[in-house]
Structures are given as C-alpha cells and as structure tokens.
Design a protein around this motif. Structure first.
Motif, PDB file in Angstrom:
ATOM      1  N   VAL A  52       0.840  -1.199   0.000  1.00 23.93           N
ATOM      2  CA  VAL A  52       0.000   0.000   0.000  1.00 23.93           C
ATOM      3  C   VAL A  52       0.874   1.246   0.000  1.00 23.93           C
ATOM      4  O   VAL A  52       0.657   2.177  -0.794  1.00 23.93           O
ATOM      5  CB  VAL A  52      -0.963   0.012   1.208  1.00 23.93           C
ATOM      6  N   VAL A  53       1.883   1.264   0.867  1.00 24.57           N
ATOM      7  CA  VAL A  53       2.751   2.440   0.961  1.00 24.57           C
ATOM      8  C   VAL A  53       3.550   2.614  -0.335  1.00 24.57           C
ATOM      9  O   VAL A  53       3.778   3.748  -0.778  1.00 24.57           O
ATOM     10  CB  VAL A  53       3.657   2.368   2.200  1.00 24.57           C
ATOM     11  N   ALA A  54       3.947   1.534  -0.978  1.00 30.55           N
ATOM     12  CA  ALA A  54       4.649   1.634  -2.262  1.00 30.55           C
ATOM     13  C   ALA A  54       3.759   2.326  -3.294  1.00 30.55           C
ATOM     14  O   ALA A  54       4.236   3.179  -4.064  1.00 30.55           O
ATOM     15  CB  ALA A  54       5.068   0.250  -2.751  1.00 30.55           C
ATOM     16  N   LEU A  70      -7.171   1.151   4.996  1.00 30.52           N
ATOM     17  CA  LEU A  70      -6.610  -0.198   4.877  1.00 30.52           C
ATOM     18  C   LEU A  70      -5.382  -0.348   5.777  1.00 30.52           C
ATOM     19  O   LEU A  70      -5.237  -1.353   6.484  1.00 30.52           O
ATOM     20  CB  LEU A  70      -6.245  -0.497   3.430  1.00 30.52           C
ATOM     21  N   ILE A  71      -4.508   0.662   5.785  1.00 26.93           N
ATOM     22  CA  ILE A  71      -3.332   0.612   6.655  1.00 26.93           C
ATOM     23  C   ILE A  71      -3.766   0.516   8.119  1.00 26.93           C
ATOM     24  O   ILE A  71      -3.251  -0.311   8.881  1.00 26.93           O
ATOM     25  CB  ILE A  71      -2.424   1.841   6.423  1.00 26.93           C
ATOM     26  N   ASN A  72      -4.736   1.341   8.506  1.00 20.15           N
ATOM     27  CA  ASN A  72      -5.234   1.312   9.887  1.00 20.15           C
ATOM     28  C   ASN A  72      -5.823  -0.049  10.238  1.00 20.15           C
ATOM     29  O   ASN A  72      -5.593  -0.570  11.331  1.00 20.15           O
ATOM     30  CB  ASN A  72      -6.269   2.410  10.104  1.00 20.15           C
ATOM     31  N   TYR A  90       1.204  -6.880  10.580  1.00 15.35           N
ATOM     32  CA  TYR A  90       2.313  -6.054  10.135  1.00 15.35           C
ATOM     33  C   TYR A  90       3.621  -6.641  10.645  1.00 15.35           C
ATOM     34  O   TYR A  90       3.647  -7.417  11.583  1.00 15.35           O
ATOM     35  CB  TYR A  90       2.149  -4.609  10.603  1.00 15.35           C
ATOM     36  N   SER A  91       4.701  -6.236   9.991  1.00 13.39           N
ATOM     37  CA  SER A  91       6.039  -6.695  10.355  1.00 13.39           C
ATOM     38  C   SER A  91       6.897  -5.485  10.727  1.00 13.39           C
ATOM     39  O   SER A  91       6.464  -4.339  10.592  1.00 13.39           O
ATOM     40  CB  SER A  91       6.674  -7.411   9.152  1.00 13.39           C
ATOM     41  N   GLU A  92       8.093  -5.761  11.139  1.00 14.64           N
ATOM     42  CA  GLU A  92       9.050  -4.683  11.437  1.00 14.64           C
ATOM     43  C   GLU A  92       9.280  -3.842  10.182  1.00 14.64           C
ATOM     44  O   GLU A  92       9.361  -2.609  10.258  1.00 14.64           O
ATOM     45  CB  GLU A  92      10.369  -5.280  11.937  1.00 14.64           C
ATOM     46  N   ALA A  93       9.367  -4.483   9.028  1.00 17.29           N
ATOM     47  CA  ALA A  93       9.576  -3.761   7.771  1.00 17.29           C
ATOM     48  C   ALA A  93       8.388  -2.847   7.469  1.00 17.29           C
ATOM     49  O   ALA A  93       8.566  -1.747   6.937  1.00 17.29           O
ATOM     50  CB  ALA A  93       9.806  -4.745   6.625  1.00 17.29           C
ATOM     51  N   ILE A 117       8.562   1.266   6.916  1.00 11.23           N
ATOM     52  CA  ILE A 117       8.062   1.998   5.748  1.00 11.23           C
ATOM     53  C   ILE A 117       6.983   2.994   6.162  1.00 11.23           C
ATOM     54  O   ILE A 117       6.841   4.057   5.554  1.00 11.23           O
ATOM     55  CB  ILE A 117       7.594   1.055   4.620  1.00 11.23           C
ATOM     56  N   LEU A 118       6.245   2.687   7.228  1.00 11.02           N
ATOM     57  CA  LEU A 118       5.273   3.655   7.743  1.00 11.02           C
ATOM     58  C   LEU A 118       5.981   4.883   8.305  1.00 11.02           C
ATOM     59  O   LEU A 118       5.474   6.005   8.196  1.00 11.02           O
ATOM     60  CB  LEU A 118       4.378   3.016   8.809  1.00 11.02           C
ATOM     61  N   GLU A 119       7.144   4.683   8.892  1.00 12.69           N
ATOM     62  CA  GLU A 119       7.930   5.819   9.378  1.00 12.69           C
ATOM     63  C   GLU A 119       8.352   6.698   8.201  1.00 12.69           C
ATOM     64  O   GLU A 119       8.269   7.930   8.273  1.00 12.69           O
ATOM     65  CB  GLU A 119       9.153   5.338  10.156  1.00 12.69           C
ATOM     66  N   GLN A 120       8.764   6.068   7.103  1.00 18.57           N
ATOM     67  CA  GLN A 120       9.130   6.823   5.899  1.00 18.57           C
ATOM     68  C   GLN A 120       7.916   7.584   5.354  1.00 18.57           C
ATOM     69  O   GLN A 120       8.037   8.738   4.927  1.00 18.57           O
ATOM     70  CB  GLN A 120       9.685   5.889   4.829  1.00 18.57           C
TER      71      GLN A 120
END
Length: 67
Positions: free
Chosen positions: A9-11, A26-28, A36-39, A43-46
């Motif tokens: 989704v973030v991509a 969808l993310i929420n 969710y994973s660490e990765a 990417i959410l931080e980015q």
C-alpha cells in the motif's frame, strides 16, 4: 482477493505521491488486526516523514457541513 500488505500500500502511495482515504483505512485496519512486520513499521515511518514534509498529499474527507 488478497489484501495487500502495508508495504504494498505504501509503495503505491509513494508511486502516486498521494494517500487516499481508502489506503489510509486499509493501513489502519491492518495495524489494528496486528498484520504487520518490522519492515511495515519502518516503511510507515518513511511515509510519516513524507507526509510531514508534504512530499505526499492526503485526500481530505468531505465534511458533513459541505454536503
């Protein structure tokens, strides 16, 4: 139909430079379900940084008073 991952989704968001309400929901949902994973968190931080620096635009909900 397979639900996309947070990374997918973030991509899409980064590709379009736009976060839709549907993508945000969808993310929420994925976060609330613990899917969710660490990765994904990285990417959410980015994404958060891109939103704060206005590199990504956000769809604004239609307010009830405007309808």
């Amino acid at each position: 139909m397979n639900t996309p991952s947070i990374q997918e989704v973030v991509a899409q968001v980064f590709q379009s430079s736009f976060l839709s309400l549907e993508q945000e929901s969808l993310i929420n949902e994925l976060l609330l379900q613990g899917r969710y994973s660490e990765a994904d968190l990285e990417i959410l931080e980015q994404l958060t940084l891109a939103l704060l620096s206005q590199k990504v635009a956000v769809e604004k909900p239609i307010s009830a008073s405007a309808a």
